[in-house]
Scaffold this motif. Structure first.
Motif, mmCIF file in Angstrom:
data_model
loop_
_atom_site.group_PDB
_atom_site.id
_atom_site.type_symbol
_atom_site.label_atom_id
_atom_site.label_comp_id
_atom_site.label_asym_id
_atom_site.label_seq_id
_atom_site.Cartn_x
_atom_site.Cartn_y
_atom_site.Cartn_z
ATOM 1 N N PHE A 1 -4.419 -50.430 29.492
ATOM 2 C CA PHE A 1 -3.543 -49.907 28.451
ATOM 3 C C PHE A 1 -4.351 -49.815 27.167
ATOM 4 C CE2 PHE A 1 -1.076 -50.906 24.682
ATOM 5 C CZ PHE A 1 -0.022 -50.012 24.749
ATOM 6 N N SER A 2 -4.211 -48.702 26.431
ATOM 7 C CA SER A 2 -4.999 -48.507 25.219
ATOM 8 C C SER A 2 -4.112 -47.931 24.119
ATOM 9 C CB SER A 2 -6.161 -47.552 25.487
ATOM 10 O OG SER A 2 -6.904 -47.303 24.311
ATOM 11 N N SER A 3 -4.217 -48.514 22.916
ATOM 12 C CA SER A 3 -3.474 -48.008 21.763
ATOM 13 C C SER A 3 -4.230 -48.363 20.499
ATOM 14 C CB SER A 3 -2.066 -48.606 21.714
ATOM 15 O OG SER A 3 -1.416 -48.235 20.509
ATOM 16 N N SER A 4 -4.421 -47.368 19.636
ATOM 17 C CA SER A 4 -5.071 -47.622 18.349
ATOM 18 C C SER A 4 -4.055 -47.971 17.271
ATOM 19 C CB SER A 4 -5.865 -46.387 17.912
ATOM 20 O OG SER A 4 -5.006 -45.266 17.763
ATOM 21 N N ASP A 5 -2.763 -47.946 17.606
ATOM 22 C CA ASP A 5 -1.725 -48.186 16.610
ATOM 23 C C ASP A 5 -1.254 -49.629 16.554
ATOM 24 O OD1 ASP A 5 -1.696 -45.517 15.863
ATOM 25 O OD2 ASP A 5 -0.171 -44.986 17.339
ATOM 26 N N LEU A 6 -1.468 -50.386 17.612
ATOM 27 C CA LEU A 6 -1.020 -51.766 17.639
ATOM 28 C C LEU A 6 -1.944 -52.644 16.800
ATOM 29 C CD1 LEU A 6 -0.078 -51.967 21.399
ATOM 30 C CD2 LEU A 6 1.503 -52.246 19.489
ATOM 31 N N PRO A 7 -1.429 -53.743 16.247
ATOM 32 C CA PRO A 7 -2.264 -54.602 15.383
ATOM 33 C C PRO A 7 -3.512 -55.086 16.105
ATOM 34 C CG PRO A 7 0.051 -55.219 15.222
ATOM 35 C CD PRO A 7 -0.044 -54.229 16.350
ATOM 36 N N SER A 8 -4.663 -54.902 15.486
ATOM 37 C CA SER A 8 -5.927 -55.263 16.125
ATOM 38 C C SER A 8 -6.130 -56.768 16.226
ATOM 39 C CB SER A 8 -7.104 -54.635 15.360
ATOM 40 O OG SER A 8 -7.123 -55.093 14.017
ATOM 41 N N ASP A 9 -5.360 -57.545 15.445
ATOM 42 C CA ASP A 9 -5.540 -58.987 15.477
ATOM 43 C C ASP A 9 -4.651 -59.670 16.522
ATOM 44 O OD1 ASP A 9 -3.159 -58.479 14.232
ATOM 45 O OD2 ASP A 9 -3.471 -59.850 12.552
ATOM 46 N N THR A 10 -4.001 -58.869 17.387
ATOM 47 C CA THR A 10 -3.200 -59.420 18.469
ATOM 48 C C THR A 10 -3.963 -59.302 19.779
ATOM 49 O OG1 THR A 10 -2.123 -57.290 18.880
ATOM 50 C CG2 THR A 10 -1.066 -58.779 17.300
ATOM 51 N N PRO A 11 -3.593 -60.084 20.801
ATOM 52 C CA PRO A 11 -4.312 -60.013 22.085
ATOM 53 C C PRO A 11 -4.253 -58.636 22.740
ATOM 54 C CG PRO A 11 -2.970 -62.006 21.965
ATOM 55 C CD PRO A 11 -2.600 -61.173 20.773
ATOM 56 N N ARG B 1 1.610 -45.085 19.644
ATOM 57 C CA ARG B 1 1.019 -44.173 20.628
ATOM 58 C C ARG B 1 0.144 -44.968 21.588
ATOM 59 N NH1 ARG B 1 -1.778 -40.608 16.049
ATOM 60 N NH2 ARG B 1 -2.424 -42.746 15.642
ATOM 61 N N TYR B 2 0.085 -44.494 22.815
ATOM 62 C CA TYR B 2 -0.761 -45.184 23.793
ATOM 63 C C TYR B 2 -1.167 -44.226 24.901
ATOM 64 C CZ TYR B 2 3.309 -45.491 26.957
ATOM 65 O OH TYR B 2 4.382 -45.201 27.767
ATOM 66 N N THR B 3 -2.211 -44.614 25.633
ATOM 67 C CA THR B 3 -2.628 -43.930 26.857
ATOM 68 C C THR B 3 -3.028 -44.994 27.874
ATOM 69 O OG1 THR B 3 -4.935 -43.759 26.121
ATOM 70 C CG2 THR B 3 -3.497 -41.867 25.666
ATOM 71 N N PHE B 4 -3.212 -44.563 29.104
ATOM 72 C CA PHE B 4 -3.808 -45.400 30.136
ATOM 73 C C PHE B 4 -5.232 -44.924 30.371
ATOM 74 C CE2 PHE B 4 0.758 -45.447 31.656
ATOM 75 C CZ PHE B 4 1.020 -46.739 31.216
ATOM 76 N N GLN B 5 -6.143 -45.873 30.498
ATOM 77 C CA GLN B 5 -7.524 -45.561 30.861
ATOM 78 C C GLN B 5 -7.667 -45.840 32.360
ATOM 79 O OE1 GLN B 5 -9.868 -44.389 28.646
ATOM 80 N NE2 GLN B 5 -8.336 -44.377 27.013
ATOM 81 N N VAL B 6 -7.691 -44.782 33.150
ATOM 82 C CA VAL B 6 -7.763 -44.902 34.607
ATOM 83 C C VAL B 6 -9.203 -44.651 35.038
ATOM 84 C CG1 VAL B 6 -6.859 -44.073 36.820
ATOM 85 C CG2 VAL B 6 -5.384 -44.098 34.787
ATOM 86 N N ASP B 7 -9.886 -45.722 35.399
ATOM 87 C CA ASP B 7 -11.313 -45.631 35.713
ATOM 88 C C ASP B 7 -12.067 -44.895 34.612
ATOM 89 O OD1 ASP B 7 -10.961 -47.035 38.064
ATOM 90 O OD2 ASP B 7 -10.747 -45.235 39.305
ATOM 91 N N GLY B 8 -11.694 -45.210 33.372
ATOM 92 C CA GLY B 8 -12.368 -44.646 32.211
ATOM 93 C C GLY B 8 -11.823 -43.320 31.724
#
Length: 393
Positions: free
Chosen positions: A58-68, A96-103
Motif C-alpha cells: 500500500f502506498s500513499s504520499s498523503d498520510l502522515p510520514s511520522d506514522t508506521p 490518495r493511494y495506490t497499490f504497488q504490485v511487484d513494483g
C-alpha cells in the motif's frame, strides 16, 4: 439433441453454482470482498486480489510520514489470493493511494472513488470526522467541470468552478477566489482530495466565510517535470500565467456574476500554485485584495541559482517585480498577504525567505508556521479554511 435442449442445458450450467463457479488460478474470478473498508475506530482496511503477485504494498504520499503507515505498508496474502493491510487509526480527511504490485502502481479496482492528477489517477479514501471537510447536512453549492479554449495556448483547457448555495437561483455579484493546485496535481485536485467545495459549504453554513465563487484552474500546460535547471517548470510557469491572465480570468468575469473590484478578488495556491500565485499577483497587484501562499514562496529565493535568486540567464524575481514591490499605493491596498507552512515542510526556508523579502519592502505579512509537512492534511484541513475565513470581510 434439439436446439431447445442445448439452450436448456446451457442455462442450467450457467445457473448452477457448483458447475459455473470458476476455479482459482490465473484469470480466476476474485472472491467477494470490499476495499477500502473504513471502520468506526478510523482504521482503514485495504484489499487487492492478485493471486500471482509476489509482493504488494500500500502506498500513499498523503498520510502522515511520522506514522508506521505513512511511508507505505507491506500487505499480506491469504489463501484466496487476496492481499490485505490495516492502517491507522488514520486522521480524519481524504487520502490518495495506490497499490504497488511487484513494483507496478495500480489503483484499487474495488474503489470507484478516484482523484485525478496531471499524469495519473489515484484511488481515494475518506475517513470521517473532520470538522471542516466532512459531507454535512447543510446547503450545498456545486462544482462544475468547465472546458474552454485557451487562445493564448491555442488548445482546449479545463478548470473546476465552485458556486455557493443559492447562486443558480439568486441575483447579485459574488466575490471570487482563484485557487491554484500544486506540482503534478490537476484542476480536479482541490475538489477531490482537497474537498474545497465541501469546505466552503461548511464554512458558509456556519457563518464563518462569505459566500464566494472559487475558480480552480489547471496549473500545468503539459506533462510536467522539473527538468534540467528547472526548464520545464519555468516554461510552464510562464505559459500558465499567460493563460490565466489572458483566458481564465476574462472567461470567469464574462460567465459568472463576480465582483470586478480589488476588495472582492483573492488568489491563493499551494506549493507550485503558491509560486504561481505570487507571480500573477505581483504582475497585477492592483487587482487583488487578498493573496494566500500555502507551503510555498518564491522558489530559489533562499539560495543563489535558478529561480528567485537570479543567475546569468536573467534578472531575479525581486528585480522583475521591483516596481510593484516598491509601490506604496499597491502595497496599502492589499488587505491580506497570508503565508502558512509546516515546520516539517521541505519548503519552509523558501517561505521564510519570501516573507522576509515582503517585510523588508514594507508589506504587512501574516505568516503561520504550523505543525506538519507538505501534505493535504495541512492544505485542506487548516490553510484553506483559515484563509477563507479572512476573505471579503
Amino acid at each position: 439433441m434439439t436446439a431447445s435442449s442445448r439452450w436448456i442445458l446451457a442455462l442450467s450450467l450457467f445457473a448452477s453454482p457448483a458447475l459455473a463457479a470458476p476455479q482459482q488460478g490465473p484469470g480466476a474470478r476474485p472472491p467477494e470482498f470490499s476495499s477500502p473498508e473504513v471502520k468506526e475506530d478510523r482504521t482503514v482496511v485495504v484489499r487487492l486480489f492478485a493471486p500471482e503477485a509476489d509482493e504488494v504494498r500500500f502506498s500513499s504520499s498523503d498520510l502522515p510520514s511520522d506514522t508506521p503507515f505513512g511511508r507505505g505498508v507491506a500487505m499480506t496474502k491469504d489463501d484466496r489470493g487476496v492481499w490485505e493491510a490495516t492502517l491507522g487509526p488514520v486522521p480524519p480527511g481524504s487520502y490518495r493511494y495506490t497499490f504497488q504490485v511487484d513494483g507496478i502502481p495500480v489503483v484499487d479496482p474495488r474503489n470507484p472513488t478516484t482523484s485525478e492528477s496531471n499524469m495519473n489517477t489515484w484511488s481515494l479514501v475518506t475517513v470521517p470526522g473532520s470538522p471542516v471537510s466532512d459531507l454535512k447536512d447543510v446547503p450545498h453549492g456545486a462544482v462544475a467541470e468547465v472546458h474552454y479554449r485557451s487562445e493564448s495556448l491555442d488548445r482546449f483547457r479545463r478548470m473546476h468552478v465552485y458556486t455557493p448555495p443559492g447562486y443558480e437561483s439568486g441575483e447579485g455579484e459574488y466575490p471570487v477566489l482563484y485557487l491554484l493546485h500544486g506540482a503534478t496535481d490537476s484542476d480536479a485536485s482541490w475538489s477531490s482530495v482537497g474537498r474545497a467545495g465541501l469546505v466552503l459549504d461548511n464554512l458558509i453554513a456556519a457563518g464563518e466565510a462569505e459566500p464566494m465563487i472559487v475558480v480552480m484552474p489547471m496549473g500545468h500546460t503539459g506533462p510536467f517535470s522539473f527538468g534540467p535547471g528547472g526548464s520545464s517548470f519555468e516554461r510552464q510557469m510562464e505559459e500558465f500565467v499567460t493563460d490565466f491572465i489572458a483566458d481564465v480570468r476574462p472567461l470567469v468575469e464574462r460567465t459568472y456574476r463576480v465582483s470586478d473590484d480589488r476588495r472582492h478578488r483573492a488568489i491563493a495556491g499551494l506549493s507550485m500554485g503558491g509560486a504561481q500565485t505570487l507571480e500573477i499577483a505581483m504582475r497585477q497587484l492592483a487587482d487583488y485584495g487578498y493573496v494566500g501562499v500555502f507551503s510555498s514562496g518564491v522558489f530559489g529565493l533562499d539560495r543563489q541559482g535558478p529561480g528567485g535568486g537570479g543567475d546569468a540567464r536573467g534578472p531575479s524575481w525581486q528585480q522583475r517585480h521591483q516596481a510593484a514591490l516598491d509601490d506604496p499605493d499597491l502595497r496599502d491596498g492589499l488587505h491580506l498577504l497570508w503565508f502558512a507552512t509546516g515546520r516539517e515542510d521541505f519548503l519552509l526556508n523558501t517561505t521564510r525567505a519570501t516573507v522576509d523579502l515582503f517585510k523588508e519592502k514594507g508589506f504587512d505579512v501574516t505568516f503561520e508556521e504550523t505543525d506538519g509537512g507538505h501534505t493535504w492534511i495541512n492544505w485542506r484541513e487548516h490553510y484553506l479554511p483559515d484563509f477563507a475565513r479572512q476573505l471579503f470581510r
